[in-house]
Design an enzyme around this catalytic site. Structure first.
Site, short mmCIF file in Angstrom:
data_model
loop_
_atom_site.label_atom_id
_atom_site.label_comp_id
_atom_site.label_asym_id
_atom_site.label_seq_id
_atom_site.Cartn_x
_atom_site.Cartn_y
_atom_site.Cartn_z
N HIS A 196 0.85 -1.20 0.00
CA HIS A 196 0.00 0.00 0.00
C HIS A 196 0.88 1.24 0.00
O HIS A 196 1.87 1.31 0.72
CB HIS A 196 -0.91 0.03 1.24
N ASP A 204 -15.73 2.34 6.73
CA ASP A 204 -14.75 3.29 6.18
C ASP A 204 -15.40 4.19 5.13
O ASP A 204 -15.11 5.39 5.07
CB ASP A 204 -13.55 2.54 5.58
N ARG A 253 -15.55 12.57 6.65
CA ARG A 253 -14.26 13.24 6.94
C ARG A 253 -13.91 14.22 5.83
O ARG A 253 -13.39 15.31 6.08
CB ARG A 253 -13.15 12.18 7.07
N SER A 271 -8.52 3.65 8.76
CA SER A 271 -9.11 3.59 7.41
C SER A 271 -8.28 2.68 6.51
O SER A 271 -8.80 1.76 5.87
CB SER A 271 -9.18 5.02 6.85
N LYS A 330 -9.03 -1.74 5.68
CA LYS A 330 -9.22 -2.27 4.31
C LYS A 330 -8.18 -3.35 4.02
O LYS A 330 -8.47 -4.37 3.40
CB LYS A 330 -9.11 -1.13 3.29
N1 URA Z 1 -6.31 6.75 2.36
C1 URA Z 1 -7.30 6.04 2.96
O1 URA Z 1 -7.69 4.98 2.49
N2 URA Z 1 -7.83 6.55 4.09
C2 URA Z 1 -7.43 7.70 4.65
O2 URA Z 1 -7.94 8.07 5.67
C3 URA Z 1 -6.42 8.42 4.01
C4 URA Z 1 -5.86 7.93 2.86
#
Ligand code: URA
Length: 434
Positions: free
Chosen positions: A83, A162, A169, A184, A188
């Site tokens: 990621h 999320d 947000r 967040s 995932k």
């Molecule tokens: N990427 C995400 O998936 N979540 C966040 O809060 C910030 C960047």
């Protein structure tokens, strides 16, 4: 169960929430029993007061369990994923995934579509004619079992909490909160079921985290939370003081990835790719040192094994694998324009975020979720930090489907690439590893 307003005031006053209270928050959001304004107030309280590590672990776990979780235990593991917190000209996934798969570590990569500088991994791959990222989890598992690699779109039912939190947000100025970012991203990643995760935390003018301190905090917290939830996680903090690779844009980045897998690209993009590859091969138990990992990764490039894996990935997901040998099969922009240096000098700094935003204006990325991406649009950087350029020499080349889009990009790019009289000290590329 306590009225939710009491939980908001508890967090507002800087107290830690219990596991039960965090469960109530996440479940209430997903089941629709807490109003958006109360969820937003709680997000703002978390933004202002932060969370302890225990609270962040609990929030991440609850968000993970708010939807479907993928069980990859039927695949021969360990299975790897990667990621990036998001950068400019960040083509590493397209190089790293076939590279580590060629070294014997299967990759199962689920990506969201996301907003931002150029497209996401899915958009880049979809610039290859026929390539499909819309796979069901069983289909993706079957492909991964056969070939050792698959890249698919994140299914809608993954971490619904999320999706709810992120949408709020985004409009309540609460994105830049470490516990909210950590939960967040990591929820995932944990829901996607892989065992080994390499995180690339970007730091600098083109990144979410502008300074090393905040990048280190984010990297440390993501790695710690991931480990506490049973994943083998490592993080590399890398500089975004300038675009990582040479190309920004979707088909352009596929082109750069293919060139890299052919062994024709050197420099920062490969350094970051190898650093992440080292983390994955060591964490997966494939080798025991970074040195051995680097040797194995380099061999996978020099023998053509990594390129072959990329070819397999493209073919198995319906794409035209002819692009591997013939880059002209990728979409090409109608207009290309050279951006000249307004004066002579050394490239002293880059406003990388502005370069990324200009690529979005050229059509390479989305400003709104519903925007369509132009796969051929983007920028090819012709200079790097520290280079000397003469007045009129190209700083970069822009690609778009209209002449006016190219014209409009010239001044922002000239402003984003700062020329100065003295050769600058070059910042390190790999800033830290956690
Ligand atoms: N990427 C995400 O998936 N979540 C966040 O809060 C910030 C960047």
């Amino acid at each position: 169960m306590r009225p939710f307003v009491e939980l908001i005031s508890k967090k507002r006053d800087g107290l830690a929430l219990t596991d039960q209270e965090i469960h109530q928050f996440v479940m209430g959001a997903v089941q629709g029993t807490i109003a958006d304004y109360q969820i937003s107030a709680m997000l703002m309280a978390i933004f202002c007061r932060g969370m302890t590590e225990d609270e962040t672990v609990c929030l991440t776990r609850e968000m993970t369990l708010s939807g479907r979780t993928v069980d990859l235990s039927a695949l021969p593991g360990p299975i790897a994923d990667k990621h990036s917190t998001g950068g400019v000209a960040d083509t590493t996934t397209l190089i790293l995934a076939p590279l580590v798969a060629a070294c014997g570590v299967p990759v199962f990569k689920m990506s969201g579509r996301g907003l931002g500088f150029s497209g996401g991994t899915l958009d880049k791959l979809e610039s290859i004619a026929g390539f499909s990222t819309q796979l069901s989890v069983p289909e993706a598992m079957a492909l991964c079992r056969k070939s050792g690699i698959v890249i698919l779109g994140q299914t809608e039912d993954l971490t619904p909490a999320d999706a709810i939190f992120y949408a709020l947000r985004d409009v309540t100025a609460t994105v830049e909160s470490i516990p909210l970012i950590v939960s967040s991203i990591m929820s995932k990643k944990i829901a996607a079921g892989t065992d080994v995760l390499a995180l690339d935390v970007k730091c600098g003018s083109g990144a979410f985290m502008k300074d090393l301190d905040s990048a280190q905090t984010l990297a440390r917290d993501m790695a710690a939370i991931g480990r506490r939830l049973g994943k083998r996680v490592s993080a590399v903090i890398t500089s975004m003081a300038q675009p990582l690779g040479r190309f920004i844009g979707n088909s352009l980045e596929v082109e750069e990835a293919i060139l890299a897998l052919r062994g024709e690209v050197e420099g920062d993009l490969m350094e970051v790719t190898y650093a992440l590859g080292e983390e994955i091969l060591v964490n997966a138990g494939r080798v025991s040192t970074f040195q051995e990992a680097r040797q194995m990764l380099k061999k996978a490039v020099s023998t053509g094994a990594a390129l072959k894996k990329m070819c397999l990935l493209i073919r198995q997901q319906g794409g035209d694998a002819g692009v591997i040998d013939d880059l002209s099969l990728l979409p090409h922009a109608r207009y290309a324009f050279s951006v000249p240096a307004p004066k002579s000098g050394y490239v002293g700094a880059m406003h990388t975020d502005q370069i990324g935003l200009t690529s979005v204006l050229l059509g390479a990325g989305r400003q709104k979720k519903s925007d369509r991406i132009d796969p051929s649009a983007g920028i090819r950087m012709e200079v790097r930090l520290g280079d000397y350029v003469r007045q009129g020499a190209p700083l970069c080349t822009v690609f778009a489907s209209t002449d006016s889009a190219c014209h409009n990009a010239v001044i922002p790019l000239q402003q984003a690439i700062v020329l100065c009289d003295k050769k600058p000290a070059l910042p390190p590329l790999i800033l830290d590893r956690q």
